[in-house]
Design an enzyme around this catalytic site. Structure first.
Site, PDB file in Angstrom:
ATOM      1  N   ASP A   1       0.850  -1.190   0.000  1.00 26.61           N
ATOM      2  CA  ASP A   1       0.000   0.000   0.000  1.00 26.61           C
ATOM      3  C   ASP A   1       0.887   1.241   0.000  1.00 26.61           C
ATOM      4  O   ASP A   1       1.822   1.338   0.811  1.00 26.61           O
ATOM      5  CB  ASP A   1      -0.880  -0.029   1.261  1.00 26.61           C
ATOM      6  CG  ASP A   1      -2.033   0.947   1.202  1.00 26.61           C
ATOM      7  OD1 ASP A   1      -1.814   2.115   0.819  1.00 26.61           O
ATOM      8  OD2 ASP A   1      -3.164   0.553   1.555  1.00 26.61           O
TER       9      ASP A   1
ATOM     10  N   GLN B   1       0.709   5.219 -10.925  1.00 24.80           N
ATOM     11  CA  GLN B   1      -0.712   5.233 -11.299  1.00 24.80           C
ATOM     12  C   GLN B   1      -1.625   5.015 -10.096  1.00 24.80           C
ATOM     13  O   GLN B   1      -2.836   5.193 -10.196  1.00 24.80           O
ATOM     14  CB  GLN B   1      -0.999   4.127 -12.337  1.00 24.80           C
ATOM     15  CG  GLN B   1      -0.029   4.072 -13.499  1.00 24.80           C
ATOM     16  CD  GLN B   1       0.001   5.347 -14.305  1.00 24.80           C
ATOM     17  OE1 GLN B   1      -1.036   5.859 -14.713  1.00 24.80           O
ATOM     18  NE2 GLN B   1       1.196   5.883 -14.546  1.00 24.80           N
TER      19      GLN B   1
ATOM     20  N   SER C   1      -4.357  14.772 -13.400  1.00 27.39           N
ATOM     21  CA  SER C   1      -5.760  14.675 -13.812  1.00 27.39           C
ATOM     22  C   SER C   1      -6.279  15.967 -14.430  1.00 27.39           C
ATOM     23  O   SER C   1      -5.920  17.060 -14.000  1.00 27.39           O
ATOM     24  CB  SER C   1      -6.622  14.330 -12.597  1.00 27.39           C
ATOM     25  OG  SER C   1      -7.988  14.449 -12.898  1.00 27.39           O
TER      26      SER C   1
ATOM     27  N   TYR D   1     -11.268  15.193  -4.834  1.00 29.19           N
ATOM     28  CA  TYR D   1     -10.377  14.459  -5.749  1.00 29.19           C
ATOM     29  C   TYR D   1      -9.499  15.435  -6.529  1.00 29.19           C
ATOM     30  O   TYR D   1      -8.279  15.251  -6.626  1.00 29.19           O
ATOM     31  CB  TYR D   1     -11.201  13.605  -6.718  1.00 29.19           C
ATOM     32  CG  TYR D   1     -10.363  12.958  -7.798  1.00 29.19           C
ATOM     33  CD1 TYR D   1      -9.499  11.907  -7.500  1.00 29.19           C
ATOM     34  CD2 TYR D   1     -10.420  13.415  -9.113  1.00 29.19           C
ATOM     35  CE1 TYR D   1      -8.707  11.327  -8.495  1.00 29.19           C
ATOM     36  CE2 TYR D   1      -9.639  12.839 -10.103  1.00 29.19           C
ATOM     37  CZ  TYR D   1      -8.793  11.793  -9.795  1.00 29.19           C
ATOM     38  OH  TYR D   1      -7.998  11.234 -10.771  1.00 29.19           O
TER      39      TYR D   1
ATOM     40  N   ASP E   1     -19.158  17.852 -11.185  1.00 24.82           N
ATOM     41  CA  ASP E   1     -18.832  17.602 -12.588  1.00 24.82           C
ATOM     42  C   ASP E   1     -18.464  18.884 -13.320  1.00 24.82           C
ATOM     43  O   ASP E   1     -19.124  19.915 -13.158  1.00 24.82           O
ATOM     44  CB  ASP E   1     -20.016  16.951 -13.311  1.00 24.82           C
ATOM     45  CG  ASP E   1     -19.840  15.461 -13.475  1.00 24.82           C
ATOM     46  OD1 ASP E   1     -18.821  14.940 -13.010  1.00 24.82           O
ATOM     47  OD2 ASP E   1     -20.726  14.807 -14.073  1.00 24.82           O
TER      48      ASP E   1
END
Length: 332
Positions: free
Chosen positions: A67, A87, A131, A155, A293
């Site tokens: 981990d 990743q 991202s 996130y 979103d």
């Protein structure tokens, strides 16, 4: 898979964190195919053993179950490694809204552990999954790397913090870093199940089962959907570049075109109906917009082209055709 234009030294030993996940396992396969020695670090929180099943008996492949939240696991995984493709992360905007603490633990604390382990092991270069969510509320299109807005989810905050930490480590400890801002990656091995399944595999499974896919909002939201082989190419280029001006920065990884959700479902129905004509008749439903979103996402890929020679080979249509074939063969 055609990444033949990328010349990657087969002597490199490469660590792929999250190597049993969707993107990670595809990277492991590409690297093994290139002749590289690969170490995969995964705790199987979201990764799957079947994603790396074909690699397990390969003498050049080594799995470490561990981990990234545990520094000792990170240090063990870095032993004898030349490059890292990081990743490992907890993806999904909704998951981070439901449980911001775990997302932060994995994506920020785990990321920092990996940077420290990479620094101490004198890794040549640390390439990490950034991202497109980092663009946040920025209205400008296409998205250019140096213009970002405020994050719209926990996130997105974690992925932006990754970029800040990578920048500090490159400046303070001379660790070469490259961040790859992924835009809506899709393709083989992407999990269609679970509460946080990505939209393409989820819609594919629903259509294959003659269930109505539910589009969040009115279907006008658009994304720069990026096929997995374009992402593999970009990772290989990030490792192999010898251009010193190309490191210690971030790049968009996308195709450079956007598709709205209505159009996406229409393409999926068209390609899937080649296998099952009934799918053409499946009705599409619409639900509420999803919190956090971003309405529209479109990348400029000029920087990646100029500095790394990025040349994405799969547009949305070509990528979807490949993905649909894989899902029909493996999940039907």
């Amino acid at each position: 898979m055609n990444n033949s234009s990328v010349q990657l030294n087969s002597n490199y030993h490469i660590l792929v964190t999250g190597g049993a996940g969707f993107i990670g396992s595809n990277l492991c396969e590409a690297l093994i195919k290139n002749g590289n020695k690969v170490t995969c670090l995964d705790n199987f929180a979201t990764g799957k053993r079947e994603n790396i099943a074909t690699l397990m008996n390969n003498p050049k492949f080594n799995l470490i179950e561990g981990d990234i939240r545990n520094l000792a696991d990170c240090q063990k995984a870095c032993e004898g490694v030349d490059y890292i493709l990081h990743q490992a992360a907890l993806g999904s905007v909704p998951r981070s809204i439901n449980d911001p603490i775990t997302s932060n633990d994995v994506n920020v604390s785990g990321f920092l552990n990996m940077l420290v382990a990479a620094r101490d092991a004198q890794i040549k270069r640390f390439v990490y999954a950034a991202s497109s969510s980092t663009y946040g509320d920025s209205k400008s299109l296409p998205k250019v790397e140096d213009i970002i807005g405020k994050p719209l989810s926990p996130y997105a905050i974690t992925k932006y913090v990754n970029e800040l930490y990578a920048d500090i480590f490159s400046k303070t400890y001379d660790l070469e870093t490259i961040g790859l801002r992924y835009f809506n990656v899709f393709g083989r091995k992407q999990d269609p199940n679970g509460a946080y399944a990505a939209v393409i595999p989820k819609f594919v499974m629903q259509l294959m089962n003659h269930e109505s896919p539910v589009i969040n909002g009115d279907g006008s939201y658009s994304r720069d959907f990026t096929y997995i082989d374009n992402v593999i190419q970009m990772n290989l280029r990030a490792i192999s570049t010898s251009n010193k001006e190309a490191v210690n920065t971030v790049y968009n990884v996308a195709y450079g075109e956007r598709t709205d959700l209505k159009e996406l479902v229409s393409l999926l129905k068209e390609y899937l109906s080649d296998f099952d004509a009934v799918i053409k008749q499946v009705e599409i439903k619409y639900g509420p917009k999803r919190q956090g979103d971003v309405p529209h996402s479109l990348a400029s890929i000029d920087k990646a082209k100029n500095f790394l020679g990025y040349d994405p080979l799969y547009n949305i249509e070509a990528g979807l055709k490949e993905a649909v074939k894989w899902y029909w063969k493996n999940l039907k």
